[in-house]
Design an enzyme around this catalytic site. Structure first.
Site, short mmCIF file in Angstrom:
data_model
loop_
_atom_site.label_atom_id
_atom_site.label_comp_id
_atom_site.label_asym_id
_atom_site.label_seq_id
_atom_site.Cartn_x
_atom_site.Cartn_y
_atom_site.Cartn_z
N GLY A 129 0.84 -1.21 0.00
CA GLY A 129 0.00 0.00 0.00
C GLY A 129 0.86 1.25 0.00
O GLY A 129 2.02 1.20 0.42
N LYS A 130 0.29 2.29 -0.52
CA LYS A 130 1.04 3.56 -0.51
C LYS A 130 0.19 4.63 0.14
O LYS A 130 -1.00 4.73 -0.10
CB LYS A 130 1.35 3.98 -1.95
CG LYS A 130 2.44 3.15 -2.60
CD LYS A 130 3.38 4.01 -3.41
CE LYS A 130 4.50 3.14 -3.90
NZ LYS A 130 5.69 3.80 -4.22
N LYS A 132 0.28 8.88 1.91
CA LYS A 132 0.82 10.20 1.58
C LYS A 132 2.21 10.43 2.15
O LYS A 132 2.98 11.20 1.61
CB LYS A 132 -0.14 11.29 2.05
CG LYS A 132 -0.46 11.22 3.51
CD LYS A 132 -1.61 12.09 3.89
CE LYS A 132 -2.01 11.86 5.33
NZ LYS A 132 -2.35 10.47 5.66
N PHE A 133 2.53 9.78 3.26
CA PHE A 133 3.83 10.03 3.87
C PHE A 133 4.78 8.86 3.72
O PHE A 133 5.83 8.82 4.34
CB PHE A 133 3.66 10.34 5.36
CG PHE A 133 2.87 11.59 5.61
CD1 PHE A 133 3.21 12.78 4.97
CD2 PHE A 133 1.80 11.59 6.47
CE1 PHE A 133 2.48 13.94 5.19
CE2 PHE A 133 1.07 12.75 6.71
CZ PHE A 133 1.41 13.93 6.07
N GLY A 134 4.40 7.86 2.97
CA GLY A 134 5.28 6.71 2.82
C GLY A 134 4.51 5.52 2.28
O GLY A 134 3.42 5.66 1.75
N SER A 135 5.11 4.36 2.48
CA SER A 135 4.48 3.17 1.92
C SER A 135 4.30 2.11 3.00
O SER A 135 4.86 2.20 4.09
CB SER A 135 5.35 2.63 0.79
OG SER A 135 6.65 2.44 1.28
N VAL A 136 3.51 1.12 2.66
CA VAL A 136 3.30 -0.01 3.57
C VAL A 136 3.82 -1.25 2.86
O VAL A 136 3.47 -1.53 1.71
CB VAL A 136 1.81 -0.18 3.92
CG1 VAL A 136 1.61 -1.35 4.86
CG2 VAL A 136 1.24 1.09 4.54
N ASP A 239 -11.42 10.21 9.95
CA ASP A 239 -11.35 9.72 8.57
C ASP A 239 -11.93 8.31 8.48
O ASP A 239 -11.35 7.42 7.85
CB ASP A 239 -9.90 9.75 8.09
CG ASP A 239 -9.80 9.74 6.57
OD1 ASP A 239 -10.82 10.01 5.89
OD2 ASP A 239 -8.71 9.45 6.04
N1 LIG Z 1 -1.79 -3.52 8.70
C1 LIG Z 1 -2.01 -3.59 7.39
N2 LIG Z 1 -2.21 -4.78 6.81
C2 LIG Z 1 -2.44 -4.86 5.48
N3 LIG Z 1 -2.45 -3.81 4.63
C3 LIG Z 1 -2.25 -2.60 5.16
C4 LIG Z 1 -2.02 -2.42 6.56
N4 LIG Z 1 -1.86 -1.10 6.79
C5 LIG Z 1 -2.00 -0.49 5.62
N5 LIG Z 1 -2.22 -1.37 4.62
C6 LIG Z 1 -2.41 -1.07 3.20
O1 LIG Z 1 -1.71 0.11 2.89
C7 LIG Z 1 -2.63 1.14 2.45
C8 LIG Z 1 -2.17 2.48 2.96
O2 LIG Z 1 -2.14 2.44 4.37
P1 LIG Z 1 -2.61 3.65 5.24
O3 LIG Z 1 -4.00 4.00 4.85
O4 LIG Z 1 -2.37 3.37 6.67
O5 LIG Z 1 -1.58 4.73 4.76
P2 LIG Z 1 -1.78 6.25 4.61
O6 LIG Z 1 -0.45 6.85 4.41
O7 LIG Z 1 -2.49 6.80 5.77
O8 LIG Z 1 -2.67 6.27 3.34
P3 LIG Z 1 -3.64 7.36 2.89
O9 LIG Z 1 -2.81 8.37 2.21
O10 LIG Z 1 -4.59 6.64 1.98
O11 LIG Z 1 -4.31 7.87 4.11
C9 LIG Z 1 -3.98 0.70 2.98
O12 LIG Z 1 -5.03 1.17 2.20
C10 LIG Z 1 -3.88 -0.80 2.93
O13 LIG Z 1 -4.18 -1.25 1.62
#
Ligand SMILES: Nc1ncnc2c1ncn2[C@@H]1O[C@H](COP(=O)(O)OP(=O)(O)OP(=O)(O)O)[C@@H](O)[C@H]1O
Length: 486
Positions: A129-130, A132-136, A239
């Site tokens: 996952g991606k 705004k402040f990084g990736s997962v 959110d």
């Molecule tokens: N614990 C997790 N297990 C599985 N996938 C995850 C997990 N955490 C995040 N992801 C995946 O990564 C994506 C991005 O995570 P997250 O929403 O926490 O990041 P963000 O930086 O806050 O994103 P956004 O910019 O959408 O708010 C999620 O939509 C999901 O698909």
């Protein structure tokens, strides 16, 4: 751009989190004092989080939550008093006010993890996952082989520090993605979280379309229990949406992404215009709001679950905002004809613009529709009987639904022993018969709703200037768990 939300609390977290150099960096970016967040019109334009127009649309716009032009607002209403300062963590984590008590406890454990680099303990894998402040990314513990998700948050933006802090504060609740460890280097934080392999609720909704009332009620219950916990812990998520609800392999939901969450204390309201357009509460657009915004967003989600579309739509973010402020929802015609009255009643209660009349988390959880589908109180011999067109609701069941034991329940129970309008005795399909019976029962609850007094919306502890936030653990969490979450 500048903003602040509890600089002192974050300072303390960072003191434990980081080495001295990092603290000095962080301090340079913070403002001290008690402040309220406000957005200018310009920054409002930048705020495009995800403004999907239909659930089918899978295009996902990145949210921008820059809280520019933040001003301190002082008001006789004492709307924003600053973050509660708690005493330092005690060795046994005694109950105490404020966030720092628990954060302090967690820090002691976290510090140990931070002595090492993440790659000493975890093998980083593919990106899942991606943000705004990084990736997962996927990651694997080198000793146990266990799989986790690792969220990398680049340092710099204030919201990043806040997200780390709030995740630590809330982690441990079964409905929130568990934080296993936090690492950091000069550039980033690394949040090692439980891996939710079931994906996002949004994707499931896009795949499966409308949800049955039974299923929607169970999702809503889990969500509102988490929201209630967040509010009790002094956090507003801000959110709530199906993209931020992740599913485990067993289908349990976990609330994720606290990137926009804010901490509040008694008597506080917020003014930063953040959220996702379609889910945002009207008072957010006005710029003075409290924890009830999460209930509104959950109401939007319930609407989408039951009828497969969002309640407030438009061709642009501005048009969506206009709809949120002005459109009166019609629950009587079209798709709503196949939805029970109590379900409509609950959505209406959650999507009430008058914040003081909008249901609280507790009131949602006590709503007859939710209780009906989640407490299994009606799985009685009456419900399962072969009786085709006779639906009984005993006074005992009514008491369970309404929480009020009274002579009146006996009268009400007597008054809707049957509801033939929803039943079809000529149907030869047993599943249809069962659905019809259910339909009769649920609609009968509408009568109960109209007759049973739901208590006045309480001024929650977050809104009351006199009652302090009390740290509470949900029944399935031990206080100690809160202090040793990872
Ligand atoms: N614990 C997790 N297990 C599985 N996938 C995850 C997990 N955490 C995040 N992801 C995946 O990564 C994506 C991005 O995570 P997250 O929403 O926490 O990041 P963000 O930086 O806050 O994103 P956004 O910019 O959408 O708010 C999620 O939509 C999901 O698909």
């Amino acid at each position: 751009m500048q903003y602040s939300s509890g600089a002192h609390g974050i300072y303390d977290v960072l003191r434990f989190f980081s080495n001295l150099m990092c603290i000095m960096e962080a301090l340079g970016k913070k403002r001290k004092g008690l402040e309220i967040l406000q957005l200018s019109r310009n920054s409002l334009k930048q705020l495009t989080i995800w403004s999907h127009l239909s659930l089918e649309s899978s295009s996902r716009h990145k949210k921008k939550c820059k809280e520019d032009d933040i001003k301190e607002v002082s008001s006789s209403k004492n709307v924003f008093q600053g973050i509660v300062t708690a005493p330092p963590c005690r060795s046994t984590c005694q109950p105490a006010r404020g966030l720092k008590r628990k954060i302090g406890c967690i820090d002691a454990a976290t510090q140990m993890g931070r002595k090492k680099k993440i790659d000493q303990d975890y093998e980083l894998g593919e990106i899942i996952g991606k943000g705004k402040f990084g990736s997962v990314t996927l990651c694997r513990n080198k000793v146990s082989g266990e799989q986790f998700a690792c969220k990398t948050l680049r340092k710099g933006e204030e919201l990043v520090y806040q997200e780390v802090e709030i995740m630590q504060h809330l982690s441990g609740h079964p409905g929130i993605v568990t934080l296993r460890a936090v690492y950091e280097d000069a550039e980033s934080f690394y949040l090692v979280m439980e891996f939710c392999s079931g994906g996002r609720l949004l994707d499931q909704m896009a795949r499966e379309g409308n949800y049955s009332e039974h299923r929607a009620a169970n999702i809503l219950k889990e969500l509102v229990l988490v929201i209630k916990y967040c509010h009790e812990m002094g956090v507003i998520h801000r959110d709530i949406k199906p993209e931020n609800i992740l599913l485990t392999s067993s289908g349990r939901m976990k609330l994720a992404d606290f990137g926009l969450a804010a901490r509040v204390s008694n008597g506080q309201s917020l003014a930063g215009v953040v959220g996702s357009p379609a889910y945002v509460a009207p008072e957010v657009l006005i710029g003075d709001y409290s924890e009830k915004v999460d209930i509104w967003s959950a109401g939007v989600l319930l609407h989408a679950l039951l009828v497969g579309m969002l309640p407030f739509q438009g061709d642009s973010v501005e048009a969506i905002f206009q709809a949120i402020k002005k459109v009166n929802l019609d629950f009587e015609t079209g798709v709503w004809e196949s939805v029970s009255q109590p379900a409509r009643n609950l959505i209406a209660g959650m999507l009430t613009r008058d914040v003081s009349a909008r249901l609280t988390a507790d009131e949602v959880l006590r709503h007859p529709w939710l209780l009906f589908y989640t407490e299994q109180i009606l799985e009685t011999s009456t419900f399962k009987s072969k009786t085709r067109n006779r639906v009984k609701l005993t006074s005992k069941q009514l008491t369970a639904i309404t929480g009020v034991e009274s002579e009146r329940n006996k009268t009400i129970a007597g008054s809707f022993l049957s509801d033939d309008s929803c039943l079809n005795s000529s149907s030869d399909s047993s599943s249809r018969r069962s659905e019809e019976q259910e339909c009769g029962l649920v609609d009968a609850l509408a009568v109960a709703i109209s007759r049973v007094r739901i208590s006045e919306p309480k001024r929650s502890r977050l809104c009351s200037p006199t009652s302090p936030i009390r740290q509470q653990c949900s029944s399935n969490m031990k206080l100690n768990n809160l202090c040793t979450a990872f």
